[in-house]
Design a protein around this motif. Structure first.
Motif, PDB file in Angstrom:
ATOM      1  N   LEU A 123      -7.072  -3.175  -0.774  1.00  0.00           N
ATOM      2  CA  LEU A 123      -5.858  -3.908  -1.124  1.00  0.00           C
ATOM      3  C   LEU A 123      -4.607  -3.526  -0.334  1.00  0.00           C
ATOM      4  N   PRO A 124      -4.295  -2.256  -0.118  1.00  0.00           N
ATOM      5  CA  PRO A 124      -3.020  -1.937   0.541  1.00  0.00           C
ATOM      6  C   PRO A 124      -2.832  -2.610   1.891  1.00  0.00           C
ATOM      7  N   ALA A 125      -3.908  -2.900   2.588  1.00  0.00           N
ATOM      8  CA  ALA A 125      -3.796  -3.546   3.897  1.00  0.00           C
ATOM      9  C   ALA A 125      -3.698  -5.061   3.792  1.00  0.00           C
ATOM     10  N   LEU A 126      -3.834  -5.608   2.588  1.00  0.00           N
ATOM     11  CA  LEU A 126      -3.885  -7.061   2.440  1.00  0.00           C
ATOM     12  C   LEU A 126      -2.662  -7.661   1.770  1.00  0.00           C
ATOM     13  N   GLY A 127      -1.965  -6.898   0.946  1.00  0.00           N
ATOM     14  CA  GLY A 127      -0.806  -7.449   0.262  1.00  0.00           C
ATOM     15  C   GLY A 127      -0.272  -6.516  -0.795  1.00  0.00           C
ATOM     16  N   GLY A 128       0.925  -6.837  -1.287  1.00  0.00           N
ATOM     17  CA  GLY A 128       1.577  -5.973  -2.263  1.00  0.00           C
ATOM     18  C   GLY A 128       1.661  -6.554  -3.659  1.00  0.00           C
ATOM     19  N   ARG A 129       1.423  -7.879  -3.791  1.00  0.00           N
ATOM     20  CA  ARG A 129       1.471  -8.522  -5.109  1.00  0.00           C
ATOM     21  C   ARG A 129       0.095  -9.138  -5.360  1.00  0.00           C
ATOM     22  N   VAL A 130      -0.613  -8.560  -6.325  1.00  0.00           N
ATOM     23  CA  VAL A 130      -2.051  -8.798  -6.488  1.00  0.00           C
ATOM     24  C   VAL A 130      -2.306  -9.585  -7.763  1.00  0.00           C
ATOM     25  N   LEU A 145      -2.854   2.859  -7.459  1.00  0.00           N
ATOM     26  CA  LEU A 145      -2.156   2.078  -6.430  1.00  0.00           C
ATOM     27  C   LEU A 145      -0.710   1.852  -6.865  1.00  0.00           C
ATOM     28  N   GLU A 146       0.086   2.900  -6.738  1.00  0.00           N
ATOM     29  CA  GLU A 146       1.453   2.892  -7.254  1.00  0.00           C
ATOM     30  C   GLU A 146       2.369   1.948  -6.497  1.00  0.00           C
ATOM     31  N   ARG A 147       2.045   1.636  -5.268  1.00  0.00           N
ATOM     32  CA  ARG A 147       2.950   0.806  -4.461  1.00  0.00           C
ATOM     33  C   ARG A 147       2.678  -0.686  -4.611  1.00  0.00           C
ATOM     34  N   LEU A 148       1.657  -1.027  -5.360  1.00  0.00           N
ATOM     35  CA  LEU A 148       1.305  -2.434  -5.530  1.00  0.00           C
ATOM     36  C   LEU A 148       1.695  -2.915  -6.915  1.00  0.00           C
ATOM     37  N   TRP A 149       1.945  -4.233  -7.021  1.00  0.00           N
ATOM     38  CA  TRP A 149       2.225  -4.874  -8.310  1.00  0.00           C
ATOM     39  C   TRP A 149       1.064  -5.799  -8.643  1.00  0.00           C
ATOM     40  N   PHE A 150       0.662  -5.808  -9.910  1.00  0.00           N
ATOM     41  CA  PHE A 150      -0.515  -6.559 -10.320  1.00  0.00           C
ATOM     42  C   PHE A 150      -0.183  -7.563 -11.424  1.00  0.00           C
ATOM     43  N   LEU A 151      -0.715  -8.754 -11.269  1.00  0.00           N
ATOM     44  CA  LEU A 151      -0.798  -9.716 -12.362  1.00  0.00           C
ATOM     45  C   LEU A 151      -2.238  -9.662 -12.843  1.00  0.00           C
ATOM     46  N   VAL A 152      -2.442  -9.170 -14.063  1.00  0.00           N
ATOM     47  CA  VAL A 152      -3.777  -8.968 -14.612  1.00  0.00           C
ATOM     48  C   VAL A 152      -4.049 -10.057 -15.641  1.00  0.00           C
ATOM     49  N   ARG A 153      -5.071 -10.864 -15.402  1.00  0.00           N
ATOM     50  CA  ARG A 153      -5.450 -11.893 -16.355  1.00  0.00           C
ATOM     51  C   ARG A 153      -6.740 -11.480 -17.060  1.00  0.00           C
ATOM     52  N   SER A 154      -6.691 -11.504 -18.397  1.00  0.00           N
ATOM     53  CA  SER A 154      -7.867 -11.151 -19.177  1.00  0.00           C
ATOM     54  C   SER A 154      -7.794 -11.829 -20.534  1.00  0.00           C
ATOM     55  N   VAL A 155      -8.925 -11.878 -21.219  1.00  0.00           N
ATOM     56  CA  VAL A 155      -8.979 -12.519 -22.529  1.00  0.00           C
ATOM     57  C   VAL A 155      -8.245 -11.684 -23.563  1.00  0.00           C
ATOM     58  N   GLU A 156      -8.359 -10.341 -23.451  1.00  0.00           N
ATOM     59  CA  GLU A 156      -7.697  -9.442 -24.384  1.00  0.00           C
ATOM     60  C   GLU A 156      -6.909  -8.393 -23.613  1.00  0.00           C
ATOM     61  N   ALA A 157      -5.945  -7.780 -24.276  1.00  0.00           N
ATOM     62  CA  ALA A 157      -5.065  -6.814 -23.629  1.00  0.00           C
ATOM     63  C   ALA A 157      -5.849  -5.590 -23.153  1.00  0.00           C
ATOM     64  N   PRO A 158      -5.597  -5.141 -21.929  1.00  0.00           N
ATOM     65  CA  PRO A 158      -6.304  -3.967 -21.416  1.00  0.00           C
ATOM     66  C   PRO A 158      -5.731  -2.681 -21.996  1.00  0.00           C
ATOM     67  N   GLU A 159      -6.558  -1.641 -21.949  1.00  0.00           N
ATOM     68  CA  GLU A 159      -6.134  -0.316 -22.375  1.00  0.00           C
ATOM     69  C   GLU A 159      -6.107   0.601 -21.165  1.00  0.00           C
ATOM     70  N   PRO A 160      -5.297   1.678 -21.220  1.00  0.00           N
ATOM     71  CA  PRO A 160      -5.259   2.631 -20.101  1.00  0.00           C
ATOM     72  C   PRO A 160      -6.644   3.254 -19.883  1.00  0.00           C
ATOM     73  N   PRO A 161      -6.879   3.734 -18.650  1.00  0.00           N
ATOM     74  CA  PRO A 161      -5.963   3.731 -17.505  1.00  0.00           C
ATOM     75  C   PRO A 161      -5.919   2.376 -16.809  1.00  0.00           C
ATOM     76  N   GLU A 167       1.803  -6.942 -14.873  1.00  0.00           N
ATOM     77  CA  GLU A 167       2.093  -7.883 -15.947  1.00  0.00           C
ATOM     78  C   GLU A 167       0.752  -8.431 -16.418  1.00  0.00           C
ATOM     79  N   VAL A 168       0.582  -8.526 -17.731  1.00  0.00           N
ATOM     80  CA  VAL A 168      -0.674  -8.979 -18.298  1.00  0.00           C
ATOM     81  C   VAL A 168      -0.546 -10.423 -18.754  1.00  0.00           C
ATOM     82  N   LEU A 169      -1.472 -11.241 -18.332  1.00  0.00           N
ATOM     83  CA  LEU A 169      -1.531 -12.639 -18.735  1.00  0.00           C
ATOM     84  C   LEU A 169      -2.797 -12.825 -19.571  1.00  0.00           C
TER      85      LEU A 169
END
Length: 253
Positions: A123-130, A145-161, A167-169
């Motif tokens: 990912l780091p070589a491909l883009g910063g907003r995932v 991947l601290e330098r990247l921002w993620f839009l995470v789409r899932s049916v239910e809310a994820p848990e750490p880690p 942002e969760v969708l």
């Protein structure tokens, strides 16, 4: 004749619909229980694991199962291999129902990888907003991947880690092409990550990414266990079950 469908997918539910009410056929669908409000198929259902291959083999014997259809998600590899071992131990016929994988089209910028960890390294070589569409269970692979921002789409809310900047969708397919186009634009996405789940319900994101010229990291699906026959759709799986019903069940081992 008692048939166990290892399910939780659209194809498994459709297979249960095709078989439900067939004279002489007892039907049980098994769901993993990872989704709190699953769409239940017709017929008898059970929720939860079996306790590995040995536990599944014991369940097949105890409940007099005559055939098993593994219609789990293409990436649910553990249960598929447990099913193969359990079926071999009990001499119960096993069929794998797998929707076909996606095929790249002209203009696609796919980067195929073998695992979520390999996807994270790319990912780091491909883009910063995932736009991350691999589900909530494997987010630990992207947590560093601290330098990247993620839009995470899932049916239910994820848990750490999981990634720190995300942002969760919460949404469930099928998704539309217009909706995926708008989503990529609104969130300024510059790279998409997906598993090769196949099927039409979530495929529009691939078309939207192609139109936008975005790279897509595609995680290859694991293989079906060796020696297990595979069909691509519920119709073929239904015919396989009905052929066995007409012949009569074989004695279990």
């Amino acid at each position: 004749m008692h048939v166990l469908i290892l399910g939780g997918t659209t194809e498994a539910r459709r297979l249960a619909e095709l078989l439900y009410g067939t004279p002489g056929l007892e039907l049980t669908s098994s769901l993993a229980g990872r989704v709190t409000s699953p769409r239940l198929p017709p017929g008898r259902t059970r929720v939860g694991g079996f306790g590995g291959a040995d536990g599944l083999a014991a369940w097949l014997r105890e409940h007099g199962v005559d055939a098993v259809v593994d219609a789990t998600h293409p990436f649910a590899g553990t249960i598929s291999f447990n099913a193969a071992r359990a079926a071999a131990a009990t001499h119960v016929p096993l069929l794998a129902l797998r929707r076909p994988g996606w095929v790249p089209a002209e203009g696609d910028r796919w980067h195929e990888v073998g695992s979520l960890e390999e996807a994270a390294r790319a990912l780091p070589a491909l883009g910063g907003r995932v736009f991350l569409t691999t589900g909530r269970m494997g987010l630990a692979a992207f947590a560093d991947l601290e330098r990247l921002w993620f839009l995470v789409r899932s049916v239910e809310a994820p848990e750490p880690p999981h990634p720190s900047h995300m942002e969760v969708l919460l949404d469930r397919g099928p998704f539309t092409l217009d909706g995926e186009r708008e989503l990529l634009l609104r969130h300024r996405i510059d790279v998409v990550v997906t598993k090769d789940s196949g099927g039409a319900a979530t495929a529009p994101k691939l078309t939207a990414a192609r139109e936008a010229g975005l790279p897509v990291v595609v995680v290859r699906r694991p293989p079906v266990p060796a020696g297990v026959p595979v069909v691509p759709d519920p119709g073929n799986a239904s015919r396989w079950v009905r052929e066995r019903l007409e012949r009569g069940p074989l004695p279990a081992g």
